[in-house]
Design an enzyme around this catalytic site. Structure first.
Site, PDB file in Angstrom:
ATOM      1  N   SER A   1       0.853  -1.194   0.000  1.00 16.92           N
ATOM      2  CA  SER A   1       0.000   0.000   0.000  1.00 16.92           C
ATOM      3  C   SER A   1       0.881   1.233   0.000  1.00 16.92           C
ATOM      4  O   SER A   1       2.010   1.195   0.516  1.00 16.92           O
ATOM      5  CB  SER A   1      -0.880  -0.007   1.250  1.00 16.92           C
ATOM      6  OG  SER A   1      -1.445   1.272   1.444  1.00 16.92           O
TER       7      SER A   1
ATOM      8  N   TYR B   1      -2.163  -0.150  10.741  1.00 19.85           N
ATOM      9  CA  TYR B   1      -2.182  -0.519   9.321  1.00 19.85           C
ATOM     10  C   TYR B   1      -0.893  -0.082   8.619  1.00 19.85           C
ATOM     11  O   TYR B   1      -0.249  -0.874   7.935  1.00 19.85           O
ATOM     12  CB  TYR B   1      -3.405   0.128   8.655  1.00 19.85           C
ATOM     13  CG  TYR B   1      -3.520  -0.128   7.172  1.00 19.85           C
ATOM     14  CD1 TYR B   1      -3.866  -1.388   6.697  1.00 19.85           C
ATOM     15  CD2 TYR B   1      -3.279   0.896   6.254  1.00 19.85           C
ATOM     16  CE1 TYR B   1      -3.973  -1.621   5.336  1.00 19.85           C
ATOM     17  CE2 TYR B   1      -3.384   0.668   4.886  1.00 19.85           C
ATOM     18  CZ  TYR B   1      -3.734  -0.596   4.426  1.00 19.85           C
ATOM     19  OH  TYR B   1      -3.842  -0.828   3.088  1.00 19.85           O
TER      20      TYR B   1
END
Ligand SMILES: [Zn+2]
Length: 699
Positions: A576, A589
């Site tokens: 990501s 995250y």
């Protein structure tokens, strides 16, 4: 004794009510599909059917006799109307006038297109003259195991007479072609009462005045052979059991160890896909005293050995004293010896104009007490090759029980394998796709990016194992992809990537299904957002478990397989933007994604010497089709930006440098690039697919 499936009689499936309203051509199709629906009647793609029908000539409007016959490359079980070639009978008969004799029979194939009726584009097969010259209206040519068992027995002529009397004749081995068509015609004219003929080392011809009569004769004749073998073959099959089979779980465990190693050893020129079979027919053979001597004789029916090579490789393994490591250590030598033996066969038999030697590796690997492994250029071919060898086992079982089984003479086998007409067929095949023969496992495979990736890889010919924790979505995804690309190309495994045992089991399943692994796409994910003071330990651990530990577990398993295959490997992580760029309110995250990216770099370093490449794709804001974006996360992000959830996609688009939305297909394209040989010289890289975001520029 023949086994149970073999022993059962074939049922007469003809339905008068169904057939009543059909045209003659439709009845031919009906009969063909009925015959091909049972592998005991004919093997996949083997045999053909025909009918001579009066049709209206499109040029003259007059009635013309037309031969409808299964065209080149079809399968009677699945054939449709367009699978039949149609040819003028008067023109086929006229070919006799230009036939120059048996040494020129191959040139007759070139005249068949001149006989085409009604511009039918379906090419006529090599067997066309066999049907044309049998002076009967409806003709079946099948490859039934029970009849080939007669045809492959040393005294097959005598046996044919014994079982069928004068009803069924016998012709010596002759390669299918124009000359054999003339032999069949001669036989029929001299024996007007005969209902069919056994072709030595090959199969059966039967006929009838109506479609129904032909069908019922074919079934009746095969059933008579089955019944005869049942009565005669009362001794244990294949000389009895030498060593008992291992338990099912042990057989599978050994197959999983052998398959990737064999695959690595035979995939230098072309990647292969595997298939494992430990059904009853196979086990009876690989546990028997006759395994080695019978396997060495090779198969008989030409269809069988075109698919399975002239003979299988019997793997050196002793089920009484299992030592897999010893077997694995001996494989390189055994496989090299098989190749050398094949090269000698080629040299012994080649002719001046023979095509160059083809792949010298074995297709069929028989493992005593364990089962049969087959390898071919794709899964369907490997599976069908296995089915053909089961046909061959059934034939050897029948023949060796009542007589002496004989394989086809070596030169005859070679002449068929390297037939120039066969070579021309191979040359016409389309070039393999860029990922043909490659095997990929995609985690999170049922979701947006995962499924789009599977689609992209399958479009390029790869076999894909979808791994996902969501079993309903997994089943739907598998059904969808199977419908689009064929069930042989896709498999699904339920996998929680944070469970060591689930990961090991899932990869094991992939190994047993396809025989190895080339590509791992680690994509399973989640997203969460919370301020640091509100981040629970459970939330923190969940992120680390899935995005760091999960990626570690699947990579470790893939590396183990890659190292046993010794044929490189390819890992792509879906990370990501947040693994590079810090983002407020999502520390768990972002940190887990950063760990994932660093893991990829460590693995790139560690795998390089074994040609294992590891790269990363960094998507950003892929909303469409994403399970991550379907729930809370979407609402949380919308709340953080103080906007409606429906405006999020536009928000992210406007935020990007290129002002574009990013879709799962865009990520899949980057994954395909990194998973393919196009990026053969890249490892340890990160590709951003985020429509431009200065924060995530790599440095
Ligand atoms: Zn045939």
């Amino acid at each position: 004794m023949l086994d149970k499936q073999q022993g059962a009689r074939l049922a007469n499936l003809w339905d008068d009510a169904k057939a009543a309203g059909m045209s003659e051509a439709e009845r031919l199709l009906y009969r063909s599909n009925l015959l091909g629906s049972d592998k005991r009647i004919t093997n996949y793609g083997g045999g053909n059917t025909s009918a001579k029908v009066m049709e209206k000539d499109p040029l003259t409007g007059e009635a013309a006799e037309v031969l409808w016959v299964k065209g080149s490359g079809g399968d009677v079980g699945t054939i449709k109307m367009d699978g039949f070639a149609t040819l003028y009978m008067d023109k086929l008969r006229a070919l006799k006038g230009i036939y120059r004799g048996v040494e020129f029979e191959d040139e007759m194939v070139g005249y068949l297109p001149h006989c085409t009726f009604n511009l039918n584009p379906r090419a006529a097969s090599i067997d066309t003259p066999l049907h044309a010259y049998v002076p009967k209206v409806h003709v079946d040519h099948m490859h039934p195991d029970a009849i080939i068992a007669v045809a492959a027995s040393k005294n097959s002529k005598e046996l044919t007479k014994k079982i069928f009397g004068d009803e069924i004749g016998w012709l010596p081995w002759k390669r299918p072609g124009y000359e054999l068509g003339l032999w069949l015609e001669k036989y029929c004219l001299e024996n007007p009462k005969a209902r069919g003929v056994v072709l030595e080392s090959h199969g059966l011809f039967t006929w009838g005045d109506t479609a129904k009569e032909a069908y019922e004769t074919t079934i009746e004749i095969i059933n008579r052979a089955i019944a005869w073998f049942e009565g005669e073959n009362t001794a244990p099959a294949f000389g009895g059991e030498a060593k008992p089979a291992l338990a099912a779980s042990e057989r599978v465990a050994i197959a999983k160890k052998l398959m990737p190693v064999i695959r690595g050893l035979i995939s230098a020129e072309e990647k292969k896909v595997g298939h494992f079979d430990d059904g009853k027919a196979v086990l009876d053979f690989v546990t028997s005293t006759s395994l080695e001597p019978l396997a060495a004789l090779g198969t008989s029916c030409p269809d069988h050995f075109l698919r399975t090579k002239i003979r299988p490789l019997v793997v050196d393994f002793d089920p009484a004293q299992p030592d897999v490591e010893k077997t694995l250590a001996g494989l390189p030598e055994a496989i090299a010896a098989y190749r050398a033996d094949y090269a000698r066969y080629y040299e012994r038999c080649k002719r001046a104009d023979s095509p160059a030697m083809r792949d010298p590796n074995a297709v069929v690997y028989l493992v005593p007490g364990v089962g049969m492994i087959t390898f071919a250029k794709d899964k369907a071919t490997a599976r069908i090759s296995g089915e053909f060898y089961v046909n061959a086992i059934n034939v050897m079982r029948g023949a060796s029980g009542v007589s002496t089984y004989v394989g086809l003479p070596e030169q005859e086998a070679f002449d068929i394998e390297y037939w120039l007409l066969e070579e021309a067929k191979l040359q016409r095949m389309p070039k393999p796709k860029s990922l043909a023969g490659r095997i990929a496992l995609v985690t999170g495979g049922a979701g947006g990016i995962g499924k789009a990736t599977a689609v992209r890889l399958m479009q390029e010919g790869a076999c894909v194992v979808l791994a996902d924790i969501d079993e309903t979505a997994l089943e739907n995804a598998q059904n969808e992809l199977a419908a689009r690309y064929g069930k042989d190309f896709v498999r699904s495994v339920s996998m929680n990537v944070t469970s060591e045992t689930a990961v090991e089991a899932g990869f094991g399943d992939a190994l047993l299904t396809f025989g190895g692994l080339d590509i791992l796409v680690s994509n399973a994910g989640l997203a969460s957002s919370a301020a640091i003071e509100d981040t629970t330990l459970a939330l923190w651990n969940k992120n680390i478990d899935i995005l760091a530990t999960g990626y570690f577990l699947v990579s470790r398993e893939a590396f183990r397989i890659f190292r046993s295959q010794k044929a490189g490997g390819n890992v792509v992580f879906v990370a990501s933007k947040n693994g590079l760029a810090a983002s407020p309110g999502a520390s768990a995250y972002c940190t887990a994604k950063a760990a994932e990216i660093h893991l990829a770099r460590c693995l790139a370093l560690e795998g390089a010497s074994a040609q294992i490449r590891v790269n990363v794709v960094n998507p950003d804001a892929v909303l469409r089709g994403s399970k991550i974006w379907s729930g809370e996360w979407k609402e949380q992000r919308a709340a953080a930006y103080k906007m409606d959830v429906d405006d999020l996609e536009a928000h992210y688009r406007e935020r990007s440098m290129l002002k574009l939305s990013v879709f799962p297909e865009d990520i899949a394209e980057a994954i395909y690039f990194l998973a393919s040989d196009m990026s053969a010289k890249s490892t340890g890289n990160i590709v951003n697919v985020d429509a431009g975001n200065a924060q995530s520029f790599t440095r």
